[in-house]
Design a protein around this motif. Structure first.
Motif, mmCIF file in Angstrom:
data_model
loop_
_atom_site.group_PDB
_atom_site.id
_atom_site.type_symbol
_atom_site.label_atom_id
_atom_site.label_comp_id
_atom_site.label_asym_id
_atom_site.label_seq_id
_atom_site.Cartn_x
_atom_site.Cartn_y
_atom_site.Cartn_z
ATOM 1 N N GLU A 59 -3.939 9.308 -5.971
ATOM 2 C CA GLU A 59 -4.582 10.166 -4.983
ATOM 3 C C GLU A 59 -4.803 9.445 -3.655
ATOM 4 N N SER A 60 -5.209 8.197 -3.716
ATOM 5 C CA SER A 60 -5.417 7.414 -2.492
ATOM 6 C C SER A 60 -5.353 5.937 -2.826
ATOM 7 N N VAL A 61 -4.993 5.117 -1.819
ATOM 8 C CA VAL A 61 -4.888 3.662 -1.974
ATOM 9 C C VAL A 61 -5.614 3.011 -0.801
ATOM 10 N N GLY A 62 -6.594 2.197 -1.110
ATOM 11 C CA GLY A 62 -7.293 1.447 -0.081
ATOM 12 C C GLY A 62 -6.961 -0.033 -0.171
ATOM 13 N N LEU B 93 -0.819 3.778 -15.576
ATOM 14 C CA LEU B 93 -0.919 3.516 -14.142
ATOM 15 C C LEU B 93 -0.763 2.026 -13.847
ATOM 16 N N ALA B 94 -1.383 1.159 -14.672
ATOM 17 C CA ALA B 94 -1.267 -0.282 -14.456
ATOM 18 C C ALA B 94 0.185 -0.729 -14.584
ATOM 19 N N ALA B 95 0.897 -0.205 -15.581
ATOM 20 C CA ALA B 95 2.308 -0.564 -15.748
ATOM 21 C C ALA B 95 3.134 -0.111 -14.546
ATOM 22 N N ALA B 96 2.848 1.086 -14.025
ATOM 23 C CA ALA B 96 3.588 1.584 -12.865
ATOM 24 C C ALA B 96 3.309 0.742 -11.624
ATOM 25 N N ILE B 97 2.056 0.352 -11.425
ATOM 26 C CA ILE B 97 1.714 -0.495 -10.272
ATOM 27 C C ILE B 97 2.412 -1.849 -10.396
ATOM 28 N N ARG C 56 0.825 -1.208 0.000
ATOM 29 C CA ARG C 56 0.000 0.000 0.000
ATOM 30 C C ARG C 56 0.857 1.255 0.000
ATOM 31 N N ASP C 57 1.876 1.282 0.836
ATOM 32 C CA ASP C 57 2.742 2.459 0.916
ATOM 33 C C ASP C 57 3.507 2.673 -0.390
ATOM 34 N N ALA C 58 3.956 1.568 -1.022
ATOM 35 C CA ALA C 58 4.724 1.706 -2.261
ATOM 36 C C ALA C 58 3.851 2.223 -3.396
ATOM 37 N N PHE D 115 -6.638 -6.893 -2.145
ATOM 38 C CA PHE D 115 -7.115 -6.021 -3.213
ATOM 39 C C PHE D 115 -6.659 -4.602 -2.899
ATOM 40 N N LEU D 116 -5.852 -4.043 -3.769
ATOM 41 C CA LEU D 116 -5.454 -2.648 -3.645
ATOM 42 C C LEU D 116 -6.352 -1.818 -4.557
#
Length: 884
Positions: free
Chosen positions: A574-577, A722-726, A564-566, A710-711
């Protein structure tokens, strides 16, 4: 001897045909000559006597044909003559022939596709030996989930099944020496293959005797497809040790090519014993009776045992379970259903939808037959002079009708052959289709078989005889002398004809199909913009299970925090749950709950059955779920802290009395734990779009840790970037962790699959119905104009206006269009009520649907009558009357 007497002239006819024909000619001519001789002796000149004798004799060819029939064996020859003649006639009218063949191609092809799907899913599903005696056990009416202890009691105490096996699904990381990959598998009881009578293709399968307690049977049985695709048919794989979630498992064997479990649409990669559940999917305790996580129990009924007797037997066991385990079991009742479509849960709506689709495809065929029947009737009227001349020359009405039927059957067989070929190509494509990239194990097995070919042949023959029978009455009432004298019997009168009725029926069927397709389309559009209880926009979901990479115990929350932090440090995020599952994506856990005042925590005293989501404090912001009152969690809500929850409005209303004063209230879990409500969230959709409001509770993930991860990532960045970065970020944390990343919209693919398929299927049928309606109206209008050209010319010569000319030429077709459209719209509104169970927010009372149907049918009528209208307006009375 009688047979030889019948066979002798038949053989003579085939092997001495020319000689037989000459003998018949001589015999018939001798009758004419004898009569001419008699007339000549009476004083008549020879030439006149021969002419009079031929007139008295009648149709020479007719008597010759009757003599052939009396001689025997004439059927095949006449049949071949009819085929040759029909082919010549059809070849002279290529436009009519191509239109008729294409019409039947669409109709019979649609019926073949729908029947093939129904045959594969419902009528004759071929997935296990002796499938007719295989049943799945359901709780109540449509829920097959069992706990493992309950399954053991059902297996050991029943007297109705030869063997009762259990299975469930799981996702695990498989490492065969290369990089680990995510796989889908079936966890099964040890007697699974024996109960289903499955013999291995290679090696062996596991048995009850291989199990000796938890984690005692680390074995894998590969499916043939997975062995073929991932091990390249390597027979040396038997006995190899592979890593499953970092645990060693031994490959025992390979299943037969045709076997992939008891569900038709699910294709697992391999099978493992359920006693090793802790190593495969550690989310549930194997021996906890109150948690029902086993997907289904299945078995073959013993010979002579009926389903009703088996249900009575199972309900006796249910009463025993309630009495023995009152805290875990409520009023347990059982039913039986076919397991191929997961009993009645999926089977009932699929059967209803396929039955409706089969009805609509049958309507398509009837519309096609009505269309062709109308065209055949018009064609027979245009050929009335030809029919009259043939009758006058001595041909029988039966022979003419036989020729018309031969034309119809040839057209229907050609259309059926092309339609069947197209349907086979489409069905094979459907069988290889994988509709969900995140669920590669889901397939639609609809390969056609002999029954599909037989049905297509019967439909082709039946449709040929059906529309070929339309002009029968017309031919039987033809007066050859009147037709030859007046020139035609095809005048257009004021009375209602069979062609009018066929056209009205055809337009009504088209309107039903157009209405159904528009209702489905409107519902699908509404579903994309509905209120789900979360925001679909600008949201990505990264899904994995940490157990696939060997994470256990305290390592799970630590790794989830790092993930989550990464991801939160990625630019644009903007936010990660964090959650163990998300609505409308992966299935939800559930549990019965009690009011705070309840002391006897028996299942029968439960207030509600609520869904459970374990989430992080940031989840609500990342998911876009509105918090109506109270607060969300904090990271200080540890496992040792007092239990707290955020519940939805339905939960607050059902368990706590109302949502207004629910914050600060308490409720109890199954084990008696008191949970304080700290916040109220909006209601949403959790398992399906058509479900009624369902109670849901969101618990702190630190108080209920789970390896399922699930992130939920909210960002306005481009989804692909964004998907590639994640993916890069998570790969840097652990290169051996399989991760699936998709947008929230893509996550709805499996939920929207049914509505999308319903919309596509009904849309295609609506298009086919529209095409048939256009051709039918066009044919009617063009025929009406062609038969009234002289009248139209006279009207124009007498000063008729364009409006009056169009009304005279096309008024009848427009009235029939209006009548048929109104009838079809009413029928469509009644028929589309079933769509509400499949397509979210599908309602036939939508004013846009009603306006769309009216506008669509009007446009169809305008398009179909455009060319005949231009022809009517372009009539030059001087030229026309001069020609007359």
């Amino acid at each position: 001897m009688k047979f030889l007497a019948w066979l002798r002239p038949l053989a003579a006819k085939f092997f001495h045909r020319a000689q037989l024909s000459d003998e018949m000619d001589q015999e018939l001519r001798s009758h004419i000559q004898l009569r001419a001789d008699d007339l000549e002796r009476s004083g008549m000149p020879r030439a006149e006597a021969e002419c009079r004798a031929r007139i008295e004799f009648g149709g020479y060819e007719r008597y010759k044909e009757e003599s052939y029939e009396a001689f025997g064996g004439n059927f095949i020859e006449i049949f071949l003559q009819d085929i040759r003649f029909s082919l010549r006639v059809l070849r002279k009218s290529p436009g009519f022939t191509i239109t008729a063949v294409l019409t039947l191609t669409l109709a019979i092809g649609a019926n073949a596709v729908v029947f093939s799907v129904m045959n594969a899913f419902i009528l004759h599903p071929r997935y296990v030996p002796q499938a007719e005696s295989l049943y799945g056990i359901q709780h109540g009416s449509d829920n097959g989930f069992q706990s493992y202890p309950d399954y053991l009691d059902l297996r050991d105490r029943n007297h109705s099944f030869d063997g009762l096996a259990a299975f469930t699904f799981a996702q695990a990381g498989l490492d065969t020496g290369n990089s680990p990959s995510a796989t889908w598998l079936n966890e099964t009881s040890g007697n699974y293959f024996d109960a289903l009578d499955i013999r291995p293709y290679l090696g062996r399968v596991y048995h009850d005797s291989d199990e000796h307690g938890p984690n005692s049977a680390p074995y894998i049985v590969l499916t043939y497809a997975y062995w073929h695709s991932h091990f390249q048919d390597d027979r040396g794989v038997i006995g190899r040790v592979v890593q499953l979630n970092k645990h060693p498992f031994t490959v025992l064997g390979v299943t037969p090519p045709e076997f992939h479990g008891t569900l038709l649409f699910f294709y697992p990669d391999f099978f493992v014993p359920i006693v090793n559940h802790e190593q495969v999917d550690p989310g549930y305790d194997l021996n906890t009776r109150g948690i029902r996580w086993i997907f289904e129990a299945v078995g073959h009924l013993k010979p002579g045992v009926t389903p009703a007797q088996a249900i009575t037997d199972l309900n006796t066991i249910g009463a025993y379970l309630k009495e023995t385990y009152p805290k875990d079991e409520g009023n347990v009742t059982f039913t039986l259903a076919r397991p191929s479509l997961y009993g009645d849960y999926l089977g009932r709506p699929i059967r209803a939808f396929l039955a409706g689709l089969m009805l609509l495809s049958a309507l398509i065929l009837l519309a096609a037959c009505a269309n062709l029947g109308s065209l055949f009737a018009a064609r027979a009227a245009d050929r009335s002079r030809e029919v009259a001349l043939r009758l006058a020359l001595g041909s029988s009405r039966r022979r003419i009708l036989r020729g018309l039927f031969t034309e119809a059957v040839l057209i229907s067989l050609a259309g059926g052959a092309v339609g069947l070929l197209g349907s086979v190509i489409l069905l094979r494509g459907l069988s290889a289709w994988q509709p969900f990239h995140q669920w590669p194990m889901l397939h639609v097995p609809v390969n056609p078989d002999a029954s599909v070919y037989s049905v297509a042949l019967m439909l082709a023959l039946a449709s040929g005889f059906l529309f070929g029978a339309v002009p029968v009455r017309q031919v039987l009432r033809t007066n050859p002398y009147e037709v030859v004298k007046s020139g035609s019997s095809g005048g257009v009168g004021r009375r209602i004809t069979i062609r009018d009725l066929l056209l009205v029926a055809q337009i009504a069927i088209c309107a039903v199909l157009v209405t159904s397709s528009m209702v489905a389309l409107r519902g699908l559009v509404n579903s994309l913009y509905g209120n789900y209880g979360f925001d679909l926009r600008n949201t990505m979901v990264a899904n994995t299970d940490l157990s696939m990479a060997g994470y256990r115990g305290d390592k799970v929350p630590a790794m989830q925090k790092r993930m989550r932090d990464a991801v939160a440090t990625i630019p644009g995020v903007e936010s990660v749950g964090l959650a163990d599952s998300v609505p409308l994506a992966a299935g939800s856990n559930e549990s019965i709950v009690f009011t705070d005042k309840t002391t006897d925590l028996k299942p029968s005293n439960a207030t509600a059955n609520a869904l459970i989501y374990n989430t992080s404090p940031e989840y609500f912001q990342a998911a876009g779920t509105a918090l109506l009152s109270g607060r969300t969690f904090t990271w200080h809500d540890y496992k040792s802290s007092p239990p707290v929850a955020v519940v939805n409005k339905e939960f607050a209303r059902k368990v706590l009395g109302s949502a207004t004063n629910a914050v600060g209230g308490y409720y109890k879990m199954r084990d008696g734990t008191r949970v304080q409500v700290v916040g109220i969230a909006e209601d949403g959709k959790y398992n399906s779009l058509t479900e009624d409001p369902w109670p849901a509770m969101f618990l702190p993930i630190l108080q209920s840790p789970s390896s399922s991860t699930f992130l939920v990532v909210r960002s306005s960045r481009d989804p692909q970037q964004l998907a590639a970065a994640i993916r890069r970020t998570l790969h840097d944390l652990d290169a051996g962790l399989p991760v699936d990343i998709q947008t929230r919209y893509q996550g709805l693919d499996i939920i929207l699959f049914g509505p999308r398929m319903a919309t596509i299927a009904l849309g295609l049928m609506g298009i086919m119905g529209a095409m048939l309606s256009i051709t039918g109206i066009f044919g009617m209008a063009a025929y009406s104009v062609s038969k009234r050209l002289r009248e139209i010319g006279i009207r124009i010569a007498l000063g008729a206006q364009r409006k009056e000319v169009l009304e005279a030429a096309l008024g009848r077709a427009v009235k029939l269009l209006a009548f048929g459209s109104a009838a079809g719209l009413l029928l469509g509104l009644l028929a589309t009520r079933v769509l509400a169970f499949i397509v979210y927010q599908a309602t036939p009372r939508d004013p846009l649907v009603l306006a769309g149907v009216v506008l669509g049918m009007s446009l169809l009528g305008l398009l179909a009558t455009w060319i005949p209208a231009l022809r009517a307006l372009s009539v030059d009375p001087a030229i026309l009357l001069r020609a007359e």
